[in-house]
Design an enzyme around this catalytic site. Sequence first.
Site, PDB file in Angstrom:
ATOM      1  N   GLU A 123       1.800  13.163   2.322  1.00  0.00           N
ATOM      2  CA  GLU A 123       0.486  13.329   2.232  1.00  0.00           C
ATOM      3  C   GLU A 123      -0.029  12.618   0.798  1.00  0.00           C
ATOM      4  OE1 GLU A 123       0.642  17.514   2.652  1.00  0.00           O
ATOM      5  OE2 GLU A 123      -0.175  17.646   4.781  1.00  0.00           O
ATOM      6  N   CYS A 136      -4.485  11.571  -5.707  1.00  0.00           N
ATOM      7  CA  CYS A 136      -2.862  11.887  -5.768  1.00  0.00           C
ATOM      8  C   CYS A 136      -2.115  11.410  -4.911  1.00  0.00           C
ATOM      9  CB  CYS A 136      -2.904  13.765  -5.356  1.00  0.00           C
ATOM     10  SG  CYS A 136      -1.545  14.372  -5.654  1.00  0.00           S
ATOM     11  N   CYS A 143      11.277  17.070  -1.970  1.00  0.00           N
ATOM     12  CA  CYS A 143      11.583  17.182  -3.310  1.00  0.00           C
ATOM     13  C   CYS A 143      12.846  18.131  -3.503  1.00  0.00           C
ATOM     14  CB  CYS A 143      10.430  18.123  -4.043  1.00  0.00           C
ATOM     15  SG  CYS A 143      10.367  18.062  -5.713  1.00  0.00           S
ATOM     16  N   CYS A 147      11.062  24.341  -7.164  1.00  0.00           N
ATOM     17  CA  CYS A 147      10.271  25.117  -7.957  1.00  0.00           C
ATOM     18  C   CYS A 147       9.746  26.368  -7.106  1.00  0.00           C
ATOM     19  CB  CYS A 147       9.100  24.499  -8.446  1.00  0.00           C
ATOM     20  SG  CYS A 147       9.443  23.187  -9.815  1.00  0.00           S
ATOM     21  N   CYS A 150       6.093  26.621  -5.636  1.00  0.00           N
ATOM     22  CA  CYS A 150       5.554  25.262  -5.170  1.00  0.00           C
ATOM     23  C   CYS A 150       5.954  25.357  -3.859  1.00  0.00           C
ATOM     24  CB  CYS A 150       5.952  24.240  -5.936  1.00  0.00           C
ATOM     25  SG  CYS A 150       5.242  22.477  -5.254  1.00  0.00           S
ATOM     26  N   SER A 239       3.060  12.850 -13.542  1.00  0.00           N
ATOM     27  CA  SER A 239       3.167  14.068 -13.873  1.00  0.00           C
ATOM     28  C   SER A 239       4.756  14.346 -13.476  1.00  0.00           C
ATOM     29  CB  SER A 239       2.758  15.171 -12.883  1.00  0.00           C
ATOM     30  OG  SER A 239       2.939  16.637 -13.054  1.00  0.00           O
ATOM     31  N   LEU A 262       4.745  22.557 -16.698  1.00  0.00           N
ATOM     32  CA  LEU A 262       5.365  23.339 -17.838  1.00  0.00           C
ATOM     33  C   LEU A 262       5.541  25.102 -17.275  1.00  0.00           C
ATOM     34  CD1 LEU A 262       6.557  23.714 -20.798  1.00  0.00           C
ATOM     35  CD2 LEU A 262       3.865  24.401 -21.403  1.00  0.00           C
ATOM     36  N   ASN A 338      -2.271  28.682  -5.960  1.00  0.00           N
ATOM     37  CA  ASN A 338      -2.715  28.534  -4.651  1.00  0.00           C
ATOM     38  C   ASN A 338      -1.850  29.190  -3.744  1.00  0.00           C
ATOM     39  OD1 ASN A 338      -5.219  27.194  -4.956  1.00  0.00           O
ATOM     40  ND2 ASN A 338      -4.024  25.299  -5.864  1.00  0.00           N
ATOM     41  N   CYS A 381      -3.280  22.505  -5.325  1.00  0.00           N
ATOM     42  CA  CYS A 381      -2.314  22.142  -6.031  1.00  0.00           C
ATOM     43  C   CYS A 381      -0.801  23.074  -5.674  1.00  0.00           C
ATOM     44  CB  CYS A 381      -2.391  22.510  -7.593  1.00  0.00           C
ATOM     45  SG  CYS A 381      -1.150  22.007  -8.659  1.00  0.00           S
TER      46      CYS A 381
END
Length: 412
Positions: A123, A136, A143, A147, A150, A239, A262, A338, A381
């Site tokens: 995406e 973006c 991934c 995290c 996320c 990032s 972070l 989010n 995000c």
Amino acid sequence: MTVTVTLPERTQTIVAPRASAGGEKPSLIGLNRDDLGAALRDKGVPEKQIKMRVAQIWNWLYVRGVSDFDHMANVSKDMREMLKTHFTIARPEIVEEQVSNDGTRKWLLRFPPRGAGRPVEVESVYIPEEGRGTLCISSQVGCTLTCSFCHTGTQKLVRNLTAEEILSQLLLARDRLGDFPDRDTPVGAMVPSSDRKITNIVMMGMGEPLYNFEEVKTALLIASDGEGLSLSRRRITLSTSGVVPEIYRTGEEIGVMLAISLHAVRDELRDMLVPINKKYPLKELIEACRNYPGVSNARRITFEYVMLKDVNDSLEDAKGLIQLLKGVPAKINLIPFNPWPGTNYQCSDWAQIEKFADFINSAGFASPIRTPRGRDILAACGQLKSESERMRKTERLAFEAMMIANHGEDDD
């Protein structure tokens, strides 16, 4: 209101920038000038023509944005036929295009398997803002970082994207936004940055870009080339969650703006939120930031900090953040969390976010609170996720998204 546009499947084959075992034509998109020249030379283009042909093709691809060799009007018919026979410049397939009520756009794009076993999907998200438009871009399918807050990290890594696939996200977005100049523009004409709909790009979509360094580097150097797409490197932000060995290389070899995910100021908490911290703890990460080539008050590093209720949002955390970043030219982006289905985290109360921001501001750090965008199409995000691994279409539409705005400079 959410508008979803489902586009019919294209008939042309979307191919890799290198010939694959399946025999697809290689793409010219994503090749640097030397590699483009070598590809033409390999197909019999005379040496004395190479420089001129490379310049022609580069201009058509990255200034005019053509995706069909027949549109290269100043290239001879024989040359166009040779290019069509051996290469492609086709865009990826658009599976879906969604438009949020705030103007955010999200594209679900499909690429060929290339070793992944089946076609893969990623995406890209576009966020229009006053005075700028930010795209973006994803660097991987899935991934590896997991995290905990996320949603993208819940999809395991399928494969890295190629430089062609990374760059194609930008080309396709400019197509869909009408962001290429008129096809009658004289060869060599540049696109005025003030007229662009896409002024900034961020490598913040699916994946960890520094785990795909070489392909990301190639794509971003083409995106910032002054005779093509011509995006200022100060308007390109990469990032990372903290792949320390590649951070210095990013500044030296790519020269773009840096953002750090972070999210915590204590190693024990960051180990849980961002597990790569176990390998590269905060002390090493911040030292790498201090030594980032070109960092200054005019070229600050952005530190992203997602606000999680009763997890990392206390004033003690704010004090720790100030201490951690002392002496680092920094901007701190506070990101209201989010939510996504299945998460155990909650967004901090708005009053607490404002107290946190005020405390950091009073210490001299810019700390904007990011306005959530594209939530109604799961384009905010940390929400991006594709169907590539296992999800049915209806599930994917409920789980997609990701975008970070307000990165990079406003002025070239």
